[in-house]
Design a protein around this motif. Structure first.
Motif, PDB file in Angstrom:
ATOM      1  N   ARG A  67       0.818  -1.219   0.000  1.00 12.45           N
ATOM      2  CA  ARG A  67       0.000   0.000   0.000  1.00 12.45           C
ATOM      3  C   ARG A  67       0.853   1.271   0.000  1.00 12.45           C
ATOM      4  NH1 ARG A  67      -2.673  -3.804  -0.589  1.00 12.45           N
ATOM      5  NH2 ARG A  67      -4.632  -4.418   0.413  1.00 12.45           N
ATOM      6  N   LYS A 119      -0.765   4.433  -1.913  1.00 13.56           N
ATOM      7  CA  LYS A 119      -1.910   5.154  -1.343  1.00 13.56           C
ATOM      8  C   LYS A 119      -1.761   5.426   0.159  1.00 13.56           C
ATOM      9  CE  LYS A 119      -5.142   1.366  -0.315  1.00 13.56           C
ATOM     10  NZ  LYS A 119      -6.535   0.903  -0.503  1.00 13.56           N
ATOM     11  N   ARG A 120      -0.847   4.698   0.820  1.00 14.88           N
ATOM     12  CA  ARG A 120      -0.521   4.933   2.238  1.00 14.88           C
ATOM     13  C   ARG A 120      -1.782   4.952   3.112  1.00 14.88           C
ATOM     14  NH1 ARG A 120       4.760   6.498   2.606  1.00 14.88           N
ATOM     15  NH2 ARG A 120       4.566   7.617   4.570  1.00 14.88           N
ATOM     16  N   SER A 121      -2.574   3.920   2.942  1.00 16.36           N
ATOM     17  CA  SER A 121      -3.822   3.814   3.701  1.00 16.36           C
ATOM     18  C   SER A 121      -4.144   2.343   3.940  1.00 16.36           C
ATOM     19  CB  SER A 121      -4.966   4.474   2.929  1.00 16.36           C
ATOM     20  OG  SER A 121      -6.202   4.269   3.593  1.00 16.36           O
TER      21      SER A 121
END
Length: 281
Positions: A97, A100-102
């Motif tokens: 991830r 998107k870093r989520s």
């Protein structure tokens, strides 16, 4: 308890919560529902059953359902799933991830919130590594009372002694009389809401990690299949599902596959354990 009353209550509970009760559990039904009858100023279970048949009072039906729900939980329960989360699942998903870093995590049937807060503690320990990431933990339970308890983050001495390392108690809790409250920082990391696993999951959104442990054991096979396939629709291919040690997807659904070498861990087929990592023990 009259047989017809037991059958009526067991049918009601299966419809509303998925819970399956056989007639050898009549004693359990009686012990759990007598306090409900007293709360509603009824003489006993016959009057309670009669009222349910003649008056569809949602508040009464909710009390009956909540009385029969098993609310057993503890911090870092069974430990291994949390070792897997910290050593294998989280590092792999952080890599996957990175754009998107989520990451979204669901603690289903969370009872009084210890599982969700255990995850929050582990994530807090990795706060530096997670800077700039949006990590969301959602805890749900069918019981409104349990949801409110979870939101308060207040636990008894007995509850914090079960599975919670002393260093984490000191770091994350403040004593309030004879009870302990988890820090506001961790309470802000988790959102809790009332939710029935038999309901429409689409409103919850997509989750990368789902903890649904020690829940399916109370359902019959068609209900297990329904719940697991609904969860599958809310997960990406490389998402991860945790089940309890006595639970499996085998013979129930072919949507989930066991993650190689990781007991209790399942995915839709897209989660790969990074090379060199062994199963947590």
């Amino acid at each position: 308890m009259r047989v017809e009353d037991f059958d009526m209550f067991s049918t009601l509970l299966k419809q509303r919560s998925g819970l399956v009760l056989t007639r050898d559990k009549a004693y359990l039904l009686e012990s759990r529902l007598m306090p409900v009858a007293r709360k509603w100023n009824m003489k006993g279970l016959e009057e309670l059953a009669s009222t349910v048949r003649t008056r569809k009072d949602e508040a009464l039906l909710r009390d009956i359902t909540e009385a029969m729900t098993t609310n057993e939980s503890s911090f870092f329960r069974d430990q291994k799933p949390f070792d897997q989360f910290k050593q294998i699942v989280l590092p792999r998903l952080l890599e996957a991830r990175s754009a998107k870093r989520s990451i979204r995590i669901w603690s289903a049937a969370c009872s009084s919130g210890q599982e969700a807060y255990s995850l929050a503690m582990l994530l807090n320990d990795d706060a530096a590594k997670l800077a700039g990431w949006r990590i969301e933990i959602v805890g749900t339970d069918i019981s409104a009372e349990m949801v409110e308890r979870s939101k308060s983050g207040i636990y008894t001495q007995f509850e914090v002694q079960r599975g919670l390392p002393i260093q984490m108690l000191v770091k994350h809790f403040k004593q309030q009389g004879d009870k302990w409250q988890i820090s506001q920082q961790l309470r802000q990391m988790v959102s809790f809401r009332e939710f029935n696993l038999l309901g429409d999951l689409s409103g919850l959104g997509q989750f990368d990690i789902v903890f649904c442990r020690n829940v399916l054991i109370y359902f019959d096979q068609p209900t297990k299949t329904k719940v697991l396939e609904a969860i599958a629709r809310q997960m990406p291919q490389d998402g991860v599902l945790y089940l309890g040690g006595a639970e499996t997807v085998l013979g129930i659904t072919d949507r989930f596959k066991p993650v190689d070498g990781q007991r209790g861990l399942y995915s839709l087929g897209g989660f790969q354990v990074p090379g060199g990592l062994k199963a947590a023990v």
